[in-house]
Each structure stands twice: as C-alpha cells, then as structure tokens.
Design a protein around this motif. Structure first.
Motif, PDB file in Angstrom:
ATOM      1  N   MET A   1       0.858  -1.180   0.000  1.00 12.26           N
ATOM      2  CA  MET A   1       0.000   0.000   0.000  1.00 12.26           C
ATOM      3  C   MET A   1       0.900   1.239   0.000  1.00 12.26           C
ATOM      4  O   MET A   1       1.791   1.357   0.834  1.00 12.26           O
ATOM      5  N   PRO A   2       0.676   2.162  -0.939  1.00 13.19           N
ATOM      6  CA  PRO A   2       1.525   3.353  -1.024  1.00 13.19           C
ATOM      7  C   PRO A   2       1.382   4.260   0.197  1.00 13.19           C
ATOM      8  O   PRO A   2       0.369   4.238   0.899  1.00 13.19           O
ATOM      9  N   VAL A   3       2.420   5.041   0.410  1.00 17.37           N
ATOM     10  CA  VAL A   3       2.445   5.965   1.547  1.00 17.37           C
ATOM     11  C   VAL A   3       1.261   6.931   1.492  1.00 17.37           C
ATOM     12  O   VAL A   3       0.655   7.240   2.523  1.00 17.37           O
ATOM     13  N   ALA A   4       0.899   7.382   0.303  1.00 17.32           N
ATOM     14  CA  ALA A   4      -0.223   8.324   0.162  1.00 17.32           C
ATOM     15  C   ALA A   4      -1.518   7.706   0.687  1.00 17.32           C
ATOM     16  O   ALA A   4      -2.336   8.398   1.292  1.00 17.32           O
ATOM     17  N   MET A   5      -1.694   6.407   0.480  1.00 15.88           N
ATOM     18  CA  MET A   5      -2.912   5.755   0.966  1.00 15.88           C
ATOM     19  C   MET A   5      -2.901   5.657   2.482  1.00 15.88           C
ATOM     20  O   MET A   5      -3.942   5.820   3.120  1.00 15.88           O
ATOM     21  N   PHE A   6      -1.726   5.401   3.076  1.00 19.33           N
ATOM     22  CA  PHE A   6      -1.630   5.396   4.535  1.00 19.33           C
ATOM     23  C   PHE A   6      -1.976   6.775   5.095  1.00 19.33           C
ATOM     24  O   PHE A   6      -2.676   6.889   6.096  1.00 19.33           O
ATOM     25  N   ALA A   8      -3.880   8.978   3.648  1.00 15.57           N
ATOM     26  CA  ALA A   8      -5.314   9.174   3.431  1.00 15.57           C
ATOM     27  C   ALA A   8      -6.120   8.480   4.519  1.00 15.57           C
ATOM     28  O   ALA A   8      -7.080   9.055   5.056  1.00 15.57           O
ATOM     29  N   LEU A   9      -5.728   7.274   4.854  1.00 15.86           N
ATOM     30  CA  LEU A   9      -6.424   6.561   5.927  1.00 15.86           C
ATOM     31  C   LEU A   9      -6.241   7.269   7.262  1.00 15.86           C
ATOM     32  O   LEU A   9      -7.185   7.388   8.047  1.00 15.86           O
ATOM     33  N   GLY A  10      -5.035   7.757   7.510  1.00 15.57           N
ATOM     34  CA  GLY A  10      -4.776   8.485   8.754  1.00 15.57           C
ATOM     35  C   GLY A  10      -5.615   9.746   8.862  1.00 15.57           C
ATOM     36  O   GLY A  10      -6.210  10.025   9.916  1.00 15.57           O
ATOM     37  N   PHE A  11      -5.685  10.506   7.774  1.00 11.28           N
ATOM     38  CA  PHE A  11      -6.489  11.727   7.799  1.00 11.28           C
ATOM     39  C   PHE A  11      -7.985  11.410   7.884  1.00 11.28           C
ATOM     40  O   PHE A  11      -8.748  12.157   8.503  1.00 11.28           O
ATOM     41  N   THR A  12      -8.398  10.308   7.281  1.00 11.18           N
ATOM     42  CA  THR A  12      -9.801   9.905   7.382  1.00 11.18           C
ATOM     43  C   THR A  12     -10.140   9.565   8.828  1.00 11.18           C
ATOM     44  O   THR A  12     -11.205   9.945   9.334  1.00 11.18           O
ATOM     45  N   VAL A  13      -9.250   8.861   9.495  1.00 15.33           N
ATOM     46  CA  VAL A  13      -9.458   8.552  10.910  1.00 15.33           C
ATOM     47  C   VAL A  13      -9.483   9.846  11.732  1.00 15.33           C
ATOM     48  O   VAL A  13     -10.313  10.004  12.634  1.00 15.33           O
ATOM     49  N   ALA A  14      -8.596  10.788  11.411  1.00 13.50           N
ATOM     50  CA  ALA A  14      -8.600  12.076  12.123  1.00 13.50           C
ATOM     51  C   ALA A  14      -9.937  12.801  11.922  1.00 13.50           C
ATOM     52  O   ALA A  14     -10.493  13.378  12.867  1.00 13.50           O
ATOM     53  N   LEU A  15     -10.463  12.752  10.715  1.00 15.65           N
ATOM     54  CA  LEU A  15     -11.761  13.362  10.430  1.00 15.65           C
ATOM     55  C   LEU A  15     -12.866  12.653  11.196  1.00 15.65           C
ATOM     56  O   LEU A  15     -13.756  13.291  11.771  1.00 15.65           O
ATOM     57  N   ALA A  54     -13.137  20.542  11.386  1.00 18.70           N
ATOM     58  CA  ALA A  54     -13.692  19.683  10.329  1.00 18.70           C
ATOM     59  C   ALA A  54     -13.186  20.126   8.965  1.00 18.70           C
ATOM     60  O   ALA A  54     -12.841  19.290   8.119  1.00 18.70           O
ATOM     61  N   PHE A  55     -13.118  21.427   8.742  1.00 17.43           N
ATOM     62  CA  PHE A  55     -12.606  21.925   7.461  1.00 17.43           C
ATOM     63  C   PHE A  55     -11.158  21.502   7.256  1.00 17.43           C
ATOM     64  O   PHE A  55     -10.787  21.009   6.195  1.00 17.43           O
ATOM     65  N   ILE A  56     -10.340  21.672   8.274  1.00 17.39           N
ATOM     66  CA  ILE A  56      -8.919  21.338   8.169  1.00 17.39           C
ATOM     67  C   ILE A  56      -8.729  19.839   7.928  1.00 17.39           C
ATOM     68  O   ILE A  56      -7.993  19.439   7.016  1.00 17.39           O
ATOM     69  N   THR A  57      -9.390  19.003   8.728  1.00 13.61           N
ATOM     70  CA  THR A  57      -9.194  17.559   8.565  1.00 13.61           C
ATOM     71  C   THR A  57      -9.808  17.046   7.258  1.00 13.61           C
ATOM     72  O   THR A  57      -9.232  16.174   6.607  1.00 13.61           O
ATOM     73  N   ALA A  58     -10.948  17.597   6.848  1.00 14.95           N
ATOM     74  CA  ALA A  58     -11.549  17.167   5.577  1.00 14.95           C
ATOM     75  C   ALA A  58     -10.684  17.597   4.398  1.00 14.95           C
ATOM     76  O   ALA A  58     -10.540  16.845   3.424  1.00 14.95           O
ATOM     77  N   THR A  59     -10.106  18.776   4.477  1.00 11.36           N
ATOM     78  CA  THR A  59      -9.218  19.240   3.408  1.00 11.36           C
ATOM     79  C   THR A  59      -7.976  18.357   3.316  1.00 11.36           C
ATOM     80  O   THR A  59      -7.573  17.951   2.207  1.00 11.36           O
ATOM     81  N   ALA A  60      -7.386  18.046   4.452  1.00  7.59           N
ATOM     82  CA  ALA A  60      -6.209  17.158   4.457  1.00  7.59           C
ATOM     83  C   ALA A  60      -6.579  15.773   3.932  1.00  7.59           C
ATOM     84  O   ALA A  60      -5.807  15.158   3.186  1.00  7.59           O
ATOM     85  N   THR A  61      -7.760  15.309   4.290  1.00  8.00           N
ATOM     86  CA  THR A  61      -8.233  14.016   3.797  1.00  8.00           C
ATOM     87  C   THR A  61      -8.397  14.054   2.277  1.00  8.00           C
ATOM     88  O   THR A  61      -7.972  13.139   1.565  1.00  8.00           O
ATOM     89  N   ALA A  68      -3.371   9.822  -3.478  1.00  8.29           N
ATOM     90  CA  ALA A  68      -3.395   8.358  -3.517  1.00  8.29           C
ATOM     91  C   ALA A  68      -4.142   7.833  -4.739  1.00  8.29           C
ATOM     92  O   ALA A  68      -4.253   6.618  -4.924  1.00  8.29           O
ATOM     93  N   GLY A  69      -4.666   8.745  -5.551  1.00  5.56           N
ATOM     94  CA  GLY A  69      -5.364   8.333  -6.761  1.00  5.56           C
ATOM     95  C   GLY A  69      -6.795   7.878  -6.535  1.00  5.56           C
ATOM     96  O   GLY A  69      -7.359   7.182  -7.370  1.00  5.56           O
ATOM     97  N   ARG A  70      -7.379   8.258  -5.439  1.00  3.88           N
ATOM     98  CA  ARG A  70      -8.766   7.879  -5.122  1.00  3.88           C
ATOM     99  C   ARG A  70      -9.656   9.109  -5.272  1.00  3.88           C
ATOM    100  O   ARG A  70     -10.059   9.743  -4.300  1.00  3.88           O
TER     101      ARG A  70
END
Length: 140
Positions: A1-6, A8-15, A54-61, A68-70
C-alpha cells in the motif's frame, strides 16, 4: 500500500475522530437551558471550533486521497470540507443572532437557539455516517 494511501487513511481517521468527538461533546450541551448569553456563547464557540477543525481535517483528507489516486473519496472529502464552511457561515451567525436576542430577554430566542443546536448535531451525525461509510467502502 503506497504511503499516500496510509496518509489518506490516517487523515480519514482524524476526520472521523474529530466528528465523533464533537458529536459526543455537543449532545451533552443540550442539557444547558440555553437561557443565558454565556450558554449561547459557549455552544457557539464549541461549534465554531468544530467547523474549523472539520474543514482542516476534511481538506487534508481530500488532498491525501487525491494524491493516492482515489478521486471519488477525495471528492467526498471536499464535499465535507465545503459543508463545514457552509455550516460555519450559516449556523454561527444564527447562534450569534439568537444569543443576542437571549441577552435582550427575548424568550422566543431560547427555543430557536435550541432548535439550531439540535439541527447542527443532526447534520454532524449525518456527516459521521458518511465518513464511516467511506471507511467501509475502502475495505472493498
């Protein structure tokens, strides 16, 4: 799994954590009678912090999913960021207005403030459902 996907998952969890934390914090605030300017200021400040977070974490997500190409998930996160901006522009001024009316002893403002508070919570719950759904869809 590419670093970008990790990322993305981390920021999604933060959100997810940000949204869940503020829901869990805002529901108990319904205990307040909302009959004093201090109550109104506190609740307003609480939601203002949430909308910014929410804006900051959603933007980072969104950025991390785009890298990550998603694209679909990135677009969903952009929508959540835009919702946070729109709600901040709509809910916060409404709370300010009703809080001023409460201070002026306009008693009809109390149910209006309470209704605004409940609506904001319900919208946050809908966002939480969308975030959880996106996490579930990642596993597929």
């Amino acid at each position: 799994m590419p670093v970008a996907m990790f990322a993305a998952l981390g920021f999604t969890v933060a959100l997810l954590v940000t949204t869940a934390y503020f829901i869990m914090g805002s529901i108990p605030l319904l205990v307040l009678k909302h009959d004093t300017p201090l109550d109104a200021r506190f609740v307003r400040g609480f939601f203002n912090i949430y909308y910014n977070a929410a804006f900051i974490t959603a933007t980072a997500t969104a950025i991390s999913f785009a890298l990550a190409g998603r694209a679909g998930l990135a677009a969903g996160a952009v929508v959540l960021a835009l919702i946070a901006v729109a709600l901040r522009r709509k809910i916060i001024p409404r709370m300010d207005s009703l809080g001023a009316q409460i201070q002026a002893n306009y008693m009809d403002a109390i149910p209006g403030f309470r209704r605004t508070h409940v609506i904001a919570i319900l919208i946050n719950i809908a966002q939480l459902v969308a975030i959880v759904w996106s996490l579930i869809s990642l596993g597929r």
